[in-house]
Write a protein that holds these residues in place. Sequence first.
Motif, PDB file in Angstrom:
ATOM      1  N   PRO A   1       0.794  -1.228   0.000  1.00  0.00           N
ATOM      2  CA  PRO A   1       0.000   0.000   0.000  1.00  0.00           C
ATOM      3  C   PRO A   1       0.830   1.283   0.000  1.00  0.00           C
ATOM      4  N   TYR A   2       2.117   1.173  -0.305  1.00  0.00           N
ATOM      5  CA  TYR A   2       3.022   2.320  -0.150  1.00  0.00           C
ATOM      6  C   TYR A   2       2.969   3.243  -1.355  1.00  0.00           C
ATOM      7  N   MET A   3       3.108   2.668  -2.534  1.00  0.00           N
ATOM      8  CA  MET A   3       2.893   3.374  -3.804  1.00  0.00           C
ATOM      9  C   MET A   3       3.606   4.720  -3.851  1.00  0.00           C
ATOM     10  N   ARG A   4       4.932   4.656  -3.821  1.00  0.00           N
ATOM     11  CA  ARG A   4       5.728   5.875  -3.899  1.00  0.00           C
ATOM     12  C   ARG A   4       7.051   5.564  -4.594  1.00  0.00           C
ATOM     13  N   PRO A   5       7.747   6.593  -5.082  1.00  0.00           N
ATOM     14  CA  PRO A   5       9.030   6.334  -5.739  1.00  0.00           C
ATOM     15  C   PRO A   5      10.070   5.811  -4.752  1.00  0.00           C
TER      16      PRO A   5
ATOM     17  N   SER B   1       1.446   6.648  -0.207  1.00  0.00           N
ATOM     18  CA  SER B   1       0.129   7.039  -0.701  1.00  0.00           C
ATOM     19  C   SER B   1      -0.776   7.456   0.456  1.00  0.00           C
ATOM     20  N   ALA B   2      -1.555   8.504   0.226  1.00  0.00           N
ATOM     21  CA  ALA B   2      -2.419   9.048   1.277  1.00  0.00           C
ATOM     22  C   ALA B   2      -3.769   8.337   1.365  1.00  0.00           C
ATOM     23  N   TYR B   3      -3.941   7.236   0.650  1.00  0.00           N
ATOM     24  CA  TYR B   3      -5.204   6.507   0.740  1.00  0.00           C
ATOM     25  C   TYR B   3      -5.455   6.061   2.176  1.00  0.00           C
ATOM     26  N   LYS B   4      -6.633   6.385   2.722  1.00  0.00           N
ATOM     27  CA  LYS B   4      -6.958   6.063   4.116  1.00  0.00           C
ATOM     28  C   LYS B   4      -8.154   5.125   4.238  1.00  0.00           C
ATOM     29  N   GLY B   5      -8.678   4.663   3.109  1.00  0.00           N
ATOM     30  CA  GLY B   5      -9.854   3.808   3.150  1.00  0.00           C
ATOM     31  C   GLY B   5      -9.546   2.413   3.661  1.00  0.00           C
ATOM     32  N   MET B   6     -10.583   1.587   3.722  1.00  0.00           N
ATOM     33  CA  MET B   6     -10.458   0.215   4.229  1.00  0.00           C
ATOM     34  C   MET B   6     -10.946  -0.801   3.201  1.00  0.00           C
TER      35      MET B   6
ATOM     36  N   GLY C   1     -13.536  -1.085   1.571  1.00  0.00           N
ATOM     37  CA  GLY C   1     -14.933  -1.478   1.673  1.00  0.00           C
ATOM     38  C   GLY C   1     -15.242  -2.518   2.728  1.00  0.00           C
ATOM     39  N   VAL C   2     -14.304  -2.832   3.618  1.00  0.00           N
ATOM     40  CA  VAL C   2     -14.585  -3.876   4.616  1.00  0.00           C
ATOM     41  C   VAL C   2     -15.667  -3.457   5.589  1.00  0.00           C
ATOM     42  N   PHE C   3     -15.987  -2.157   5.643  1.00  0.00           N
ATOM     43  CA  PHE C   3     -17.109  -1.704   6.466  1.00  0.00           C
ATOM     44  C   PHE C   3     -18.426  -2.077   5.826  1.00  0.00           C
ATOM     45  N   SER C   4     -18.372  -2.512   4.560  1.00  0.00           N
ATOM     46  CA  SER C   4     -19.572  -2.890   3.830  1.00  0.00           C
ATOM     47  C   SER C   4     -19.304  -4.186   3.078  1.00  0.00           C
ATOM     48  N   PRO C   5     -19.352  -5.335   3.764  1.00  0.00           N
ATOM     49  CA  PRO C   5     -18.963  -6.612   3.146  1.00  0.00           C
ATOM     50  C   PRO C   5     -19.729  -6.948   1.877  1.00  0.00           C
ATOM     51  N   MET C   6     -20.955  -6.456   1.742  1.00  0.00           N
ATOM     52  CA  MET C   6     -21.744  -6.780   0.569  1.00  0.00           C
ATOM     53  C   MET C   6     -21.514  -5.810  -0.581  1.00  0.00           C
ATOM     54  N   GLY C   7     -20.610  -4.839  -0.374  1.00  0.00           N
ATOM     55  CA  GLY C   7     -20.302  -3.905  -1.439  1.00  0.00           C
ATOM     56  C   GLY C   7     -21.093  -2.622  -1.350  1.00  0.00           C
ATOM     57  N   GLU C   8     -20.969  -1.780  -2.354  1.00  0.00           N
ATOM     58  CA  GLU C   8     -21.594  -0.461  -2.355  1.00  0.00           C
ATOM     59  C   GLU C   8     -23.117  -0.497  -2.293  1.00  0.00           C
ATOM     60  N   PRO C   9     -23.810  -1.429  -2.991  1.00  0.00           N
ATOM     61  CA  PRO C   9     -25.281  -1.374  -2.970  1.00  0.00           C
ATOM     62  C   PRO C   9     -25.863  -1.399  -1.571  1.00  0.00           C
TER      63      PRO C   9
END
Length: 305
Positions: free
Chosen positions: A123-127, A286-291, A293-301
């Motif tokens: 998850p580092y995604m940097r030079p 990388s500044a990505y701070k999300g998880m 979608g693990v807070f929503s196991p069934m996905g976005e719907p």
Amino acid sequence: MSQPGPEATAEERRQARKPISKPVPAYLPTAGSPLAVDKTAYDTIQGADRVLIEEFTIPIRSGKAWEVPEGCIVRITTPDGPQVGDLNIWNRHNPRERFWASRTRQLHATHVSTHDRLWSCLPYMRPLATIVHDSLAWYGEDEHGGRVHDLLGTRCDPYVNTVLAGAQYDFHCHSNLARAVAPFGLAESDVHDVINIFQVTGLDEQGRYFMNPSPAQKGDALEFLAEQDLLMALSTCPGGDLSAWGFGSDSEQEMIKCCRPLHVQVYRLQDEKLLQYVGWKPSAVSAYKGMHGVFSPMGEPSQRK
């Protein structure tokens, strides 16, 4: 007119294929993008006075690992003539952060040169490093579509050699790298896809990988600026300059005739304040701070209810 479906013949579908306009590269840098380095700043760094802090030669069919402090320059040369090298890079303090060849290939090109960057994995995604000098930048694209400093292929290894040739050989690049990093507490599983420096490769008209002899001559060089504290490891490929490349014991004996050492130098800048003056800073993760979608196991719907 609709496109024919899977019931049509391959030729019918090919004939009906709509024209496609010339594609635009997927990752073109924009102003201020991490893909677009400040060329003036990096050229100033590359041309500044240096102090040598480490130097060594890697013998043929061998490997070595070494540390590089952030802001230092690594210079790899061909002291006796053409020789391919397989290079691995890690964050010195966290080997889980390591060079990501495929993402670097997407962000820049299948073959890299001056001002291109070598990126780390998720998850580092940097030079990890930026190329600041390439004496083979003149090579461009040859008549077969070959280019130098390869990200298409990967290291040679004893496993595929045994599968394809039934041979046992312990000094492929994968093995050389595994031995090289062992003193630093790393294992074979830490060895990863490489950048093949001084190596010319491409894809033929059927999309098949090919390798051509290295165009490097005595004294050719590739230089990197360390964007963070690094551990680097380099193998002098047992294929040498690839002018006699092949599988099997007969090929191994023939290839040794075109094997040569590689030389490594590590420098710090004489004026260490220069980095700050030109605005250089160590790369940030990388500044990505999300998880994911693990807070929503069934996905976005499920979030829409």
